[in-house]
Design a protein around this motif. Sequence first.
Motif, PDB file in Angstrom:
ATOM      1  N   ILE A 375      25.363  19.703 -12.469  1.00  0.00           N
ATOM      2  CA  ILE A 375      26.593  18.998 -12.149  1.00  0.00           C
ATOM      3  C   ILE A 375      26.747  18.964 -10.627  1.00  0.00           C
ATOM      4  O   ILE A 375      26.725  20.010  -9.970  1.00  0.00           O
ATOM      5  N   GLU A 376      26.889  17.779 -10.065  1.00  0.00           N
ATOM      6  CA  GLU A 376      27.013  17.655  -8.618  1.00  0.00           C
ATOM      7  C   GLU A 376      28.367  18.177  -8.155  1.00  0.00           C
ATOM      8  O   GLU A 376      29.403  17.921  -8.774  1.00  0.00           O
ATOM      9  N   VAL A 377      28.350  18.906  -7.037  1.00  0.00           N
ATOM     10  CA  VAL A 377      29.572  19.450  -6.460  1.00  0.00           C
ATOM     11  C   VAL A 377      29.580  19.196  -4.958  1.00  0.00           C
ATOM     12  O   VAL A 377      28.546  18.955  -4.343  1.00  0.00           O
ATOM     13  N   VAL A 389      34.219  24.906  -4.430  1.00  0.00           N
ATOM     14  CA  VAL A 389      33.504  23.754  -4.978  1.00  0.00           C
ATOM     15  C   VAL A 389      34.498  22.713  -5.480  1.00  0.00           C
ATOM     16  O   VAL A 389      35.544  23.037  -6.035  1.00  0.00           O
ATOM     17  N   LYS A 390      34.119  21.438  -5.254  1.00  0.00           N
ATOM     18  CA  LYS A 390      34.848  20.311  -5.822  1.00  0.00           C
ATOM     19  C   LYS A 390      33.852  19.536  -6.683  1.00  0.00           C
ATOM     20  O   LYS A 390      32.790  19.122  -6.194  1.00  0.00           O
ATOM     21  N   PHE A 391      34.179  19.345  -7.967  1.00  0.00           N
ATOM     22  CA  PHE A 391      33.260  18.715  -8.899  1.00  0.00           C
ATOM     23  C   PHE A 391      33.357  17.190  -8.787  1.00  0.00           C
ATOM     24  O   PHE A 391      34.458  16.614  -8.786  1.00  0.00           O
ATOM     25  N   GLU A 393      32.235  15.128 -11.047  1.00  0.00           N
ATOM     26  CA  GLU A 393      32.680  14.682 -12.361  1.00  0.00           C
ATOM     27  C   GLU A 393      33.351  15.844 -13.080  1.00  0.00           C
ATOM     28  O   GLU A 393      33.044  17.009 -12.825  1.00  0.00           O
ATOM     29  N   ILE A 395      34.460  18.662 -15.683  1.00  0.00           N
ATOM     30  CA  ILE A 395      33.743  19.532 -16.612  1.00  0.00           C
ATOM     31  C   ILE A 395      34.760  20.206 -17.514  1.00  0.00           C
ATOM     32  O   ILE A 395      35.949  20.298 -17.164  1.00  0.00           O
ATOM     33  N   ILE A 401      29.293  28.463 -16.248  1.00  0.00           N
ATOM     34  CA  ILE A 401      28.579  28.200 -14.993  1.00  0.00           C
ATOM     35  C   ILE A 401      27.482  29.237 -14.811  1.00  0.00           C
ATOM     36  O   ILE A 401      27.722  30.439 -14.975  1.00  0.00           O
TER      37      ILE A 401
END
Length: 421
Positions: A375-377, A389-391, A393, A395, A401
């Motif tokens: 998952i891109e952060v 962290v800021k996601f 997309e 979750i 995690i």
Amino acid sequence: MKNIFLKQNNKLGYFFNLCMLFSILFTLNSCADKKSEEAHEEEKSENEVALTAVQFKTVGIETGSVENRNLNLVIKANGYTTVPPQNRANISTLIGGTVKDILVLEGTFVNKGKVLATIQNLEVVEMQEDYNSAIANIEYLQLEYNRQKTLSDQDVNPRKVLQEVKAKLAVERARAKAAKNKLQALNMSTSGSSLVPIVAPISGYVGKISIAKGAFAETGTTLFEVVDNSQMHLDLNVYEKDLGSISVGQTIDFILTNQGNKSIKGTIFGINKSFSNESKTVAVHAKINPADSKDLISGMYVSANINIKNTTVPAVPKDAVVKNGDKYFVYIQEEHEEKTTAKKAEAHEHKEGEAHSEEAVGEEEGHNEVHFKAIEVIPGTTDLGYTEVKFVEAIPTDAKIVINGAFYLLSAMKGGGEHEH
């Protein structure tokens, strides 16, 4: 009869052609579905990785959850440890001479007033003679002045004689004072040796020694360096874009390897009002706690964090965030445990009525897979072992995690392991 036969043949031909058309359309649709499925699987494999149960246990994958942590927002700045000018001494001599003795070694601690070396110069003997001669003349002229004053008061001698004696007395006093000042500046007494002592003006550690025994020490040349590290501070270079966030009183922290990676804290006490060099940085000065600065050396390179404000943000352990190219990712464990694909399942199928062997069961269990998705952060500040962290997309709130083993998963994903979905 002939017309009826022809009509029946036409109907059969039409039906045959219609069947062929449906068959072709069905085949094309099946191929399209298959290609779409393959494309989906290929796209899916780019950000997913699967481990067998054995790999999962061997690597030691650990999972956790996103936490709300109270982290400091920081500005990173590089700089050096240094001491104030009043805590550093470059020691030279006011008079040239031959180095007679060197009484200290580099790295030793000396107290203020300690004799570091001695220099021999015969000129100091003349200074001592001038002083002692002036003192002797002062004693004589003082007696003569007292006698002449008595005679002048009785109008026996003219006042001119008294004034001449008074002037000579003043000259000798000035000569004695000048000679004494010279000797004191050289840290010498008014009588005795011709050896000029080189004295430490502050307490501290002896740095570089730039003289040798028997050499000639010239005036204006640095002979010793003495540094007092008790008032160590940092000079940090802050870029123009960050100046608006910096103020006196903010805390800083940095880590040095010679301190066992212990976090050392300080406080900003001064900000320069001019740019220090062509890189458009401004020097920011921070005090260090004296208890933490005792093992520091002036000139050490440091990378420090200037703490701007404290806030609660979503964060994960810093080892959970991995970089792939110019993007950052975390891995989440998918909530299902799959077996191998149809091809592998077919390989383990047996004919009806045939019993499983122990080897077949063990092999089938070994192919159980645990799936993970990247998952891109967007990472933020890192503090106390956690990274904000800021996601990119959303979750699930209960997502698992990967907090230990993320680098292994990234390596497995890059390697394009033979994981079939």
